[in-house]
Enzyme design. Structure first.
Site, PDB file in Angstrom:
ATOM      1  N   CYS A  35      35.991  38.187  27.261  1.00 24.43           N
ATOM      2  CA  CYS A  35      37.068  39.149  27.484  1.00 24.43           C
ATOM      3  C   CYS A  35      37.839  38.854  28.764  1.00 24.43           C
ATOM      4  CB  CYS A  35      36.534  40.573  27.546  1.00 24.43           C
ATOM      5  SG  CYS A  35      36.128  41.208  25.927  1.00 24.43           S
ATOM      6  N   CYS A 105      41.083  47.286  34.277  1.00 25.77           N
ATOM      7  CA  CYS A 105      40.332  46.738  35.416  1.00 25.77           C
ATOM      8  C   CYS A 105      39.735  47.871  36.244  1.00 25.77           C
ATOM      9  CB  CYS A 105      41.229  45.889  36.305  1.00 25.77           C
ATOM     10  SG  CYS A 105      41.866  44.438  35.480  1.00 25.77           S
TER      11      CYS A 105
END
Ligand SMILES: Cc1ncc(COP(=O)(O)O)c(C=O)c1O
Ligand code: FES
Lengths: 190, 395
Positions: A35, A105
């Site tokens: 990912c 994030c």
């Protein structure tokens, strides 16, 4: 096109608290190489339940590194009970905002923290009371359930109300989970 | 700070002589369709540019259609030969289109759009070096095939595709053959007649010309339905008063890049090869992607394992070095570069890739400077990476 704020770039370029923590008593790791991001967070909690120190190691883009860096700053010196409530939005705000497709994030940092705390407590994350369902946007299970419990079964409507399924992956990762939540709530007839 | 630009595949700076030609063309304001002297002046500028482009391709001027960009050229041919009321009999009667898996989005997404209109689109796979698999292509071609569109050279890896072999394979089967030569044109010799091409796309801004102007070469007897209907401009195939300034700039750019094509190829190839050898020697776990393909001399795609491409890009940017990445994180999508994945690369390696594309202004000094910065960047980021730590432990 600079999609990043000065603060974010500073945390990327001069990250705080990088490395491992040999005497950590809580470690959390999230993400995978496929990912494109992995975050490992170490915390050292003292007898009073205060996070005395924190460190991170991150494989990922500039905003993943910056999110980890600022997260360590935001939890050091805080009681675990308080730190655990750190939201991905608080991280994004502290970084001077993040582009929408980078929000995951900040979610990753919150996930890593949840795991580190669970590890410190001797729990596993599956027990986490309110897991993140949409990782791109940082939308928790409770927020999605809230909409479903208001009788909404249409995925587009859920997306419009919660922002789940509107992130970088276009819902690829969270849509099936949310679909199942809808099914579980309304039963098969819907 | 001295800046180093190594992103010439994204775009190139305008050559000073191109700029001068464009400034001069700004004085010529007439509408090229007008019959008075003002119109004739504009017409002449455009026709000179058309002749320059035609000569560079070995084509006739009436086979050159000016468009607004490379993407438009690709759209024009793909939609234009297959569209429902198409003037193109082959495109109308046959139901299948073949493109490669590594096409630019302006081909890939245009072809996908045809699927909605009932066409079947085949993606021809590539090998581990990013070159179209000819045996698979052969097996995909049938009497249902209307159009084959394979790029001349790939923008991410520089891999040159076997266009001549494909042309031979198709020849005599009455299939339309298009190549997106946006990355190759002006850098390697291309002769549309020798290759027997039906269509070819090119773009101004990859060859030190202006952005927002492109060309579609269309072989004389081939037919295409316009995207933009209107007046009789560009042989009735692209309506809209011609962009005289940009077309004049494009003409100049073509003239200039053809003039020193061979020496630039030689020079950039030597620089690139030296650079790659240094990188691989000085930075452990760096891998040149598509290294064994026949490649464009100025393009280098390298994976720096255990760190992520976008972070490399930003870190180098602090040092004034401009590169690009095939990592997902730069584009906001989940998947890294479709080109690198099509080469069978694992996601981790694809996420860690950086493209360096050299150009006219690139010097050895630029690359020395880049190597130094790159070593610092890779070390710094690896020191933060849990993957690198595992790697060191294992070693
Ligand atoms: C292979 C390829 N085709 C098409 C294009 C699109 O050209 P333009 O930017 O002129 O639309 C590009 C540019 O990015 C390219 O690299
Ligand atoms: S995980 Fe929800 S949009 Fe990507």
């Amino acid at each position: 096109m600079n999609q990043y704020s000065e603060i974010l770039l500073d945390h990327f370029r001069n990250p705080r608290n990088v490395g491992d923590l040999p005497d950590a008593n809580g470690v959390g790791e999230v993400g995978n190489e496929a990912c494109g991001d992995i975050m490992k967070l170490y915390i050292k909690v003292n007898d009073e339940g205060i996070i005395e120190d924190a460190r991170f190691e991150t494989f990922g883009c500039a905003s993943a590194i910056a999110s980890s860096s600022i997260a360590t700053e935001m939890i050091i010196g805080k009681p675990v009970e308080e730190a655990i409530h750190l939201s991905n939005k608080a991280i994004a705000d502290a970084l001077g905002g993040m582009p929408k497709h980078k929000l995951h994030c900040s979610v990753l940092a919150v996930d890593a923290l949840a795991r580190a705390v669970a590890n410190y407590r001797g729990e596993t994350v599956e027990d986490a009371p309110d897991p993140v369902i949409c990782h791109c946007m940082g939308i928790k299970k409770s927020a999605i359930l809230d909409v479903i419990e208001h009788g909404i079964d249409d995925l587009d409507e859920i997306a419009a109300r919660t922002e789940a399924m509107t992130g970088a992956c276009g819902g690829e990762r969270c849509r099936p989970v949310i679909e199942k939540m809808v099914k579980d709530f309304f039963g098969d007839e819907k | 700070m001295k800046r180093v630009y190594l992103d010439h595949n994204a775009t190139t700076p305008i050559h000073p002589e191109v700029k001068a030609a464009m400034i001069a063309a700004m004085e010529v304001f007439g509408n090229a369709s007008s019959h008075h002297s003002f119109g004739r002046e504009a017409h002449e500028l455009i026709e000179n540019a058309r002749k320059t482009v035609a000569d560079a391709l070995g084509a006739q001027p009436e086979e050159i259609i000016f468009t607004s960009c490379g993407s438009e050229s690709n759209n024009l041919v793909i939609k234009g030969v297959t569209c429902g009321n198409s003037v193109c009999k082959i495109g109308c009667e046959r139901s299948e289109v073949i493109i490669s898996a590594i096409e630019h989005p302006s081909v890939l997404n245009t072809a996908k759009c045809l699927q909605g209109e009932g066409k079947i689109v085949h993606l021809c796979p590539v090998n581990e070096n990013g070159v179209v698999k000819l045996d698979v292509l052969e097996s995909l071609i049938s009497d249902k095939t209307a159009l084959v569109s394979i790029m001349y050279a790939n923008n991410e890896t520089g891999a040159i595709q076997p266009i001549e072999e494909i042309a031979n394979m198709i020849s005599g089967r009455n299939i339309i053959f298009h190549t997106d030569a946006v990355q190759a044109f002006g850098k390697i010799p291309i002769n549309v007649k020798k290759l027997n091409l039906d269509f070819l796309s090119l773009s101004g801004h990859k060859i030190y010309g202006p952005k927002g102007v492109g060309v579609l070469y269309k072989k004389k007897l081939r037919k295409v339905c316009p995207l933009i209907h209107g007046g009789h401009h560009e042989f009735n195939l692209r309506a809209g008063t011609e962009n005289t300034v940009h077309i004049a700039g494009l003409g100049k750019a073509v003239e200039l890049c053809i003039a020193d094509m061979d020496s630039e190829w030689q020079r950039l190839g030597e620089l690139r090869n030296w650079f790659e050898a240094e990188v691989v020697h000085r930075i452990p776990d760096s891998i040149v992607n598509g290294a064994d393909a026949d490649r464009m001399a100025h393009t280098s795609n390298i994976s720096f394992r255990y760190i992520e491409g976008e972070s490399i890009l930003y870190d180098l940017d602090f040092d004034g070095i401009a590169v690009s990445t095939g990592s997902a994180c730069s584009s906001g999508s989940l998947e890294p570069s479709h080109v690198l994945l099509a080469m069978g690369m694992d996601h981790g390696r694809a996420h860690s890739s950086i493209r360096f594309s050299l150009g006219r202004s690139t010097t050895k000094e630029d690359l020395v400077c880049t190597l130094g910065a790159l070593e610092r960047t890779v070390t710094r980021l690896r020191n933060m990476s849990p993957l690198w730590k595992d790697r060191i432990k294992k070693a």
